[in-house]
Design a protein around this motif. Structure first.
Motif, PDB file in Angstrom:
ATOM      1  N   ALA A  21       1.122  -1.390  -0.027  1.00 40.75           N
ATOM      2  CA  ALA A  21       0.073  -0.075   0.223  1.00 40.75           C
ATOM      3  C   ALA A  21       0.793   1.304   0.082  1.00 40.75           C
ATOM      4  O   ALA A  21       0.536   2.148  -0.957  1.00 40.75           O
ATOM      5  CB  ALA A  21      -0.929  -0.215   1.175  1.00 40.75           C
ATOM      6  N   ALA A  25       1.084   4.454  -3.254  1.00 38.41           N
ATOM      7  CA  ALA A  25       1.001   4.884  -2.446  1.00 38.41           C
ATOM      8  C   ALA A  25       2.404   6.479  -3.586  1.00 38.41           C
ATOM      9  O   ALA A  25       1.650   7.525  -4.030  1.00 38.41           O
ATOM     10  CB  ALA A  25       0.727   5.213  -1.267  1.00 38.41           C
ATOM     11  N   LEU A  29      -0.122   8.019  -5.306  1.00 42.84           N
ATOM     12  CA  LEU A  29      -0.598   8.798  -4.839  1.00 42.84           C
ATOM     13  C   LEU A  29      -0.149   9.906  -4.810  1.00 42.84           C
ATOM     14  O   LEU A  29      -0.391  10.922  -4.867  1.00 42.84           O
ATOM     15  CB  LEU A  29      -1.664   8.327  -3.761  1.00 42.84           C
ATOM     16  CG  LEU A  29      -1.946   9.080  -3.350  1.00 42.84           C
ATOM     17  CD1 LEU A  29      -3.527  10.070  -3.409  1.00 42.84           C
ATOM     18  CD2 LEU A  29      -2.233   8.304  -1.130  1.00 42.84           C
ATOM     19  N   ILE A  68      -7.752   6.164  -7.037  1.00 40.04           N
ATOM     20  CA  ILE A  68      -6.698   5.912  -6.473  1.00 40.04           C
ATOM     21  C   ILE A  68      -6.630   4.173  -5.583  1.00 40.04           C
ATOM     22  O   ILE A  68      -6.357   3.177  -6.455  1.00 40.04           O
ATOM     23  CB  ILE A  68      -5.857   6.153  -5.899  1.00 40.04           C
ATOM     24  CG1 ILE A  68      -3.894   6.012  -5.803  1.00 40.04           C
ATOM     25  CG2 ILE A  68      -7.025   6.665  -4.489  1.00 40.04           C
ATOM     26  CD1 ILE A  68      -3.953   5.901  -6.449  1.00 40.04           C
ATOM     27  N   TYR A  69      -7.832   3.848  -5.179  1.00 36.83           N
ATOM     28  CA  TYR A  69      -8.532   2.877  -4.894  1.00 36.83           C
ATOM     29  C   TYR A  69      -8.880   1.332  -5.561  1.00 36.83           C
ATOM     30  O   TYR A  69      -8.501  -0.011  -5.124  1.00 36.83           O
ATOM     31  CB  TYR A  69      -9.191   3.089  -3.412  1.00 36.83           C
ATOM     32  CG  TYR A  69     -11.044   3.360  -4.267  1.00 36.83           C
ATOM     33  CD1 TYR A  69     -11.705   2.540  -4.683  1.00 36.83           C
ATOM     34  CD2 TYR A  69     -11.264   4.406  -4.502  1.00 36.83           C
ATOM     35  CE1 TYR A  69     -13.131   2.539  -4.938  1.00 36.83           C
ATOM     36  CE2 TYR A  69     -12.901   5.063  -4.648  1.00 36.83           C
ATOM     37  CZ  TYR A  69     -13.257   4.355  -5.500  1.00 36.83           C
ATOM     38  OH  TYR A  69     -14.832   4.482  -5.737  1.00 36.83           O
ATOM     39  N   TYR A  72      -5.401   0.581  -6.627  1.00 33.84           N
ATOM     40  CA  TYR A  72      -5.024  -0.151  -6.136  1.00 33.84           C
ATOM     41  C   TYR A  72      -5.382  -1.661  -6.009  1.00 33.84           C
ATOM     42  O   TYR A  72      -4.489  -2.821  -5.526  1.00 33.84           O
ATOM     43  CB  TYR A  72      -4.404   0.376  -4.437  1.00 33.84           C
ATOM     44  CG  TYR A  72      -4.434  -0.921  -3.222  1.00 33.84           C
ATOM     45  CD1 TYR A  72      -2.577  -0.638  -3.714  1.00 33.84           C
ATOM     46  CD2 TYR A  72      -4.620  -0.581  -2.442  1.00 33.84           C
ATOM     47  CE1 TYR A  72      -2.585  -1.275  -2.930  1.00 33.84           C
ATOM     48  CE2 TYR A  72      -4.926  -1.350  -1.176  1.00 33.84           C
ATOM     49  CZ  TYR A  72      -3.006  -1.661  -1.581  1.00 33.84           C
ATOM     50  OH  TYR A  72      -2.342  -2.635  -0.354  1.00 33.84           O
TER      51      TYR A  72
END
Length: 336
Positions: A21, A25, A29, A68-69, A72
């Motif tokens: 994660a 990111a 992100l 973004i989720y 991912y």
């Protein structure tokens, strides 16, 4: 012990999920938070002559326009179950564990890393054997002969080994033993072990020794300091007072306590090197994971950099897991 191992395995899985994660990111992100748009990210994968509409089409195809989720989630799905990528002309299947797809080289990342993994494994494991045997042996002898000529000479060489960077000693060894004397090849060639074990070792001797020289110096100083500190403990004096032979006192009492910090450092060092010995592989032009990472950074190929980062993280986590288990074997109090 079984409960302890299971608990450490579950903690390792959780840590790996956190690392994926955080790594994702950082690469996807953080640029958005800094003001980058999906089209800005996609512009790295198109030619300089591409127009805004073409760049936007690539951004949509790569999924940069999605939340973004979702991105991912697709990344985790690729790691667990594999995924497919649409290159614009055909569909490429990336089986699990899929570490991404390079739209620069038009290849999945996982097979490229797997192809380079034997080089890095050979370099790291071979050097680890040399530095562990050499460094610990020199450290023990220096501690047992504190203040002698051998002790002073060994610690002086160890200080030089710690101080000199690997790219300096690597280039120096290449200049002397490869180009001047011609004893070893000049680098850039790797022979698989299954193809010719003798040539495999011959082409790796110089990188092994160069890399081991740096780490053996650290282990020699660490072992010497641990030995000198442990030899003055009360239980060591008691063992000597009972009439135990000196070699028994050293091997069964002093060395066992000294092994604890050595195991810790060895696990971390080996885990880091298995993720890519960047300086050594670049100096000797070995086609390993470290050299692969440098080339990916130079070409700004984010999927490759992300894949190498995750592989290095996995090796470090596994190394820490093994260290924890060995700790519990050396010192049963750890399981408490």
């Amino acid at each position: 012990m079984v409960t302890y191992v299971i608990r450490r395995l579950l903690a390792a899985v959780l840590l790996l999920l956190i690392i994926t994660a955080v790594t994702f990111a950082i690469f996807f992100l953080v640029p958005r938070l800094a003001g980058a748009t999906p089209d800005t990210l996609a512009s790295r994968y198109v030619g300089r002559a591409a127009g805004p509409s073409q760049i936007h089409d690539v951004a949509v195809r790569l999924g940069f326009t999605d939340p973004i989720y979702l991105q991912y989630g697709r990344f985790l799905k690729g790691l667990v179950a594999g995924t497919t990528y649409y290159t614009g002309t055909n569909v490429v299947s990336c089986p699990a564990p899929c570490l991404g797809y390079s739209f620069v080289t038009q290849n999945p990342v996982t097979p490229e890393i797997v192809d380079r993994l034997p080089v890095t494994l050979s370099l790291a494991l071979g050097a680890a054997v040399l530095w562990l045997i050499g460094g610990v042996s020199v450290g023990v002898l220096s501690a047992l002969r504190k203040g002698s000529i051998f002790d002073r000479a060994a610690m002086s060489v160890a200080l030089a080994g710690v101080s000199l960077p690997i790219f300096f000693t690597g280039l120096l060894s290449l200049s002397i033993f490869s180009y001047a004397l011609g004893w070893f090849p000049g680098g850039g060639t790797y022979v698989p072990f299954q193809q010719n074990p003798a040539q495999w070792a011959y082409h790796l001797i110089l990188p092994w020794v160069t890399l081991a020289f740096l780490y053996a110096a650290i282990y020699a100083r660490l072992t010497r300091a641990g030995m000198l500190e442990t030899m003055h403990e009360d239980y060591v004096r008691t063992a000597r007072a009972k009439g135990l032979p000196e070699h028994t006192v050293v091997t069964k009492h002093v060395m066992r306590a000294t092994l604890t910090p050595i195991v810790t450092v060895f696990g971390l060092d080996l885990g880091l090197l298995l993720g890519g010995a960047i300086l050594t592989e670049s100096t000797f032009s070995l086609p390993g994971i470290g050299k692969y990472a440098v080339d990916a950074i130079n070409s700004n190929d984010l999927p490759k950099v992300l894949g190498v980062t995750l592989v290095a993280s996995i090796f470090i986590i596994l190394a820490n897991l093994v260290v924890d288990i060995v700790y519990a074997t050396i010192d049963p109090r750890v399981t408490l």
